[in-house]
Design a protein around this motif. Sequence first.
Motif, PDB file in Angstrom:
ATOM      1  N   THR A   1      18.424 -26.724  63.487  1.00  0.00           N
ATOM      2  CA  THR A   1      18.704 -26.742  62.055  1.00  0.00           C
ATOM      3  C   THR A   1      17.408 -26.891  61.258  1.00  0.00           C
ATOM      4  O   THR A   1      16.680 -27.867  61.437  1.00  0.00           O
ATOM      5  CB  THR A   1      19.662 -27.907  61.718  1.00  0.00           C
ATOM      6  OG1 THR A   1      20.843 -27.759  62.498  1.00  0.00           O
ATOM      7  CG2 THR A   1      20.011 -27.913  60.242  1.00  0.00           C
ATOM      8  N   PRO A   2      17.093 -25.939  60.368  1.00  0.00           N
ATOM      9  CA  PRO A   2      15.891 -26.030  59.535  1.00  0.00           C
ATOM     10  C   PRO A   2      16.019 -27.139  58.496  1.00  0.00           C
ATOM     11  O   PRO A   2      17.128 -27.558  58.136  1.00  0.00           O
ATOM     12  CB  PRO A   2      15.823 -24.668  58.840  1.00  0.00           C
ATOM     13  CG  PRO A   2      16.795 -23.804  59.549  1.00  0.00           C
ATOM     14  CD  PRO A   2      17.809 -24.695  60.153  1.00  0.00           C
ATOM     15  N   ALA A   3      14.871 -27.592  57.997  1.00  0.00           N
ATOM     16  CA  ALA A   3      14.861 -28.667  57.007  1.00  0.00           C
ATOM     17  C   ALA A   3      13.802 -28.405  55.951  1.00  0.00           C
ATOM     18  O   ALA A   3      12.814 -27.699  56.179  1.00  0.00           O
ATOM     19  CB  ALA A   3      14.593 -30.000  57.686  1.00  0.00           C
ATOM     20  N   LEU A   4      14.031 -28.996  54.783  1.00  0.00           N
ATOM     21  CA  LEU A   4      13.069 -28.980  53.693  1.00  0.00           C
ATOM     22  C   LEU A   4      12.709 -30.428  53.410  1.00  0.00           C
ATOM     23  O   LEU A   4      13.596 -31.275  53.265  1.00  0.00           O
ATOM     24  CB  LEU A   4      13.679 -28.335  52.443  1.00  0.00           C
ATOM     25  CG  LEU A   4      12.783 -28.254  51.205  1.00  0.00           C
ATOM     26  CD1 LEU A   4      11.553 -27.393  51.478  1.00  0.00           C
ATOM     27  CD2 LEU A   4      13.569 -27.710  50.024  1.00  0.00           C
ATOM     28  N   GLY A   5      11.418 -30.708  53.380  1.00  0.00           N
ATOM     29  CA  GLY A   5      10.984 -32.074  53.136  1.00  0.00           C
ATOM     30  C   GLY A   5       9.893 -32.133  52.091  1.00  0.00           C
ATOM     31  O   GLY A   5       9.206 -31.153  51.833  1.00  0.00           O
ATOM     32  N   LYS A   6       9.755 -33.311  51.489  1.00  0.00           N
ATOM     33  CA  LYS A   6       8.712 -33.537  50.492  1.00  0.00           C
ATOM     34  C   LYS A   6       7.638 -34.419  51.117  1.00  0.00           C
ATOM     35  O   LYS A   6       7.948 -35.416  51.771  1.00  0.00           O
ATOM     36  CB  LYS A   6       9.286 -34.217  49.251  1.00  0.00           C
ATOM     37  CG  LYS A   6       8.259 -34.387  48.149  1.00  0.00           C
ATOM     38  CD  LYS A   6       8.877 -34.901  46.864  1.00  0.00           C
ATOM     39  CE  LYS A   6       7.809 -34.982  45.777  1.00  0.00           C
ATOM     40  NZ  LYS A   6       8.358 -35.478  44.522  1.00  0.00           N
ATOM     41  N   HIS A   7       6.385 -34.024  50.920  1.00  0.00           N
ATOM     42  CA  HIS A   7       5.267 -34.765  51.495  1.00  0.00           C
ATOM     43  C   HIS A   7       4.817 -35.893  50.567  1.00  0.00           C
ATOM     44  O   HIS A   7       4.672 -35.696  49.365  1.00  0.00           O
ATOM     45  CB  HIS A   7       4.083 -33.832  51.748  1.00  0.00           C
ATOM     46  CG  HIS A   7       2.942 -34.526  52.407  1.00  0.00           C
ATOM     47  ND1 HIS A   7       1.878 -35.025  51.714  1.00  0.00           N
ATOM     48  CD2 HIS A   7       2.730 -34.826  53.709  1.00  0.00           C
ATOM     49  CE1 HIS A   7       1.038 -35.590  52.554  1.00  0.00           C
ATOM     50  NE2 HIS A   7       1.530 -35.486  53.767  1.00  0.00           N
ATOM     51  N   TYR A   8       4.642 -37.058  51.157  1.00  0.00           N
ATOM     52  CA  TYR A   8       4.106 -38.224  50.449  1.00  0.00           C
ATOM     53  C   TYR A   8       2.849 -38.681  51.170  1.00  0.00           C
ATOM     54  O   TYR A   8       2.906 -39.031  52.347  1.00  0.00           O
ATOM     55  CB  TYR A   8       5.123 -39.371  50.415  1.00  0.00           C
ATOM     56  CG  TYR A   8       6.312 -39.090  49.547  1.00  0.00           C
ATOM     57  CD1 TYR A   8       6.260 -39.326  48.174  1.00  0.00           C
ATOM     58  CD2 TYR A   8       7.479 -38.577  50.082  1.00  0.00           C
ATOM     59  CE1 TYR A   8       7.353 -39.063  47.364  1.00  0.00           C
ATOM     60  CE2 TYR A   8       8.583 -38.318  49.286  1.00  0.00           C
ATOM     61  CZ  TYR A   8       8.502 -38.565  47.934  1.00  0.00           C
ATOM     62  OH  TYR A   8       9.582 -38.309  47.138  1.00  0.00           O
ATOM     63  N   TYR A   9       1.748 -38.678  50.463  1.00  0.00           N
ATOM     64  CA  TYR A   9       0.495 -39.140  51.055  1.00  0.00           C
ATOM     65  C   TYR A   9       0.469 -40.658  51.013  1.00  0.00           C
ATOM     66  O   TYR A   9       0.820 -41.233  49.992  1.00  0.00           O
ATOM     67  CB  TYR A   9      -0.697 -38.574  50.273  1.00  0.00           C
ATOM     68  CG  TYR A   9      -2.018 -39.047  50.815  1.00  0.00           C
ATOM     69  CD1 TYR A   9      -2.591 -38.400  51.893  1.00  0.00           C
ATOM     70  CD2 TYR A   9      -2.663 -40.155  50.269  1.00  0.00           C
ATOM     71  CE1 TYR A   9      -3.797 -38.843  52.410  1.00  0.00           C
ATOM     72  CE2 TYR A   9      -3.859 -40.595  50.779  1.00  0.00           C
ATOM     73  CZ  TYR A   9      -4.415 -39.940  51.855  1.00  0.00           C
ATOM     74  OH  TYR A   9      -5.600 -40.375  52.380  1.00  0.00           O
ATOM     75  N   PRO A  10       0.084 -41.343  52.026  1.00  0.00           N
ATOM     76  CA  PRO A  10      -0.338 -40.941  53.371  1.00  0.00           C
ATOM     77  C   PRO A  10       0.775 -41.032  54.402  1.00  0.00           C
ATOM     78  O   PRO A  10       0.526 -40.975  55.591  1.00  0.00           O
ATOM     79  CB  PRO A  10      -1.426 -41.968  53.686  1.00  0.00           C
ATOM     80  CG  PRO A  10      -0.921 -43.235  53.074  1.00  0.00           C
ATOM     81  CD  PRO A  10      -0.203 -42.778  51.804  1.00  0.00           C
ATOM     82  N   HIS A  11       2.002 -41.173  53.970  1.00  0.00           N
ATOM     83  CA  HIS A  11       3.104 -41.471  54.892  1.00  0.00           C
ATOM     84  C   HIS A  11       3.666 -40.266  55.628  1.00  0.00           C
ATOM     85  O   HIS A  11       4.160 -40.397  56.731  1.00  0.00           O
ATOM     86  CB  HIS A  11       4.232 -42.188  54.139  1.00  0.00           C
ATOM     87  CG  HIS A  11       3.760 -43.428  53.464  1.00  0.00           C
ATOM     88  ND1 HIS A  11       3.344 -44.527  54.168  1.00  0.00           N
ATOM     89  CD2 HIS A  11       3.593 -43.729  52.159  1.00  0.00           C
ATOM     90  CE1 HIS A  11       2.964 -45.475  53.321  1.00  0.00           C
ATOM     91  NE2 HIS A  11       3.099 -45.002  52.093  1.00  0.00           N
ATOM     92  N   GLY A  12       3.669 -39.106  55.033  1.00  0.00           N
ATOM     93  CA  GLY A  12       4.196 -37.926  55.704  1.00  0.00           C
ATOM     94  C   GLY A  12       5.342 -37.293  54.947  1.00  0.00           C
ATOM     95  O   GLY A  12       5.506 -37.488  53.742  1.00  0.00           O
TER      96      GLY A  12
END
Length: 119
Positions: free
Chosen positions: A75-86
């Motif tokens: 299953t594909p996913a869309l995520g938001k990046h938060y520096y420096p956590h990932g």
Amino acid sequence: MQFENTGLEKKKADLNRLDELMLTYGLVRAGQWDYERVTYDRKFDLKEGVYYLRVFGYAAEGDVGADKAVIQLMTPALGKHYYPHGVEYGADEHYPKTLVSQCEKILNDLNTEIEKFAQ
């Protein structure tokens, strides 16, 4: 955010063919692999933040490191990046509607293309 029922999660395909096809849609495997798993990423750098469309898979047969594997897509996913956590994939994240629509189109087109050589 997961993209359920795209059809991709039912597909198995040759790793090398997948690598070529994914690149045409801006999805890159690069260093996101080990001997059993792969992740294809496409980065979207928007005013709202940095997002990643990710298509995951694992080796149903063979070895990713040897470039001889049949990949079972997940299953594909869309995520938001938060520096420096990932990257966060939570349902409480805000995803721009235009981005979600663009990702759905990419995944639909991918599914159609993979269907031509899926195992």
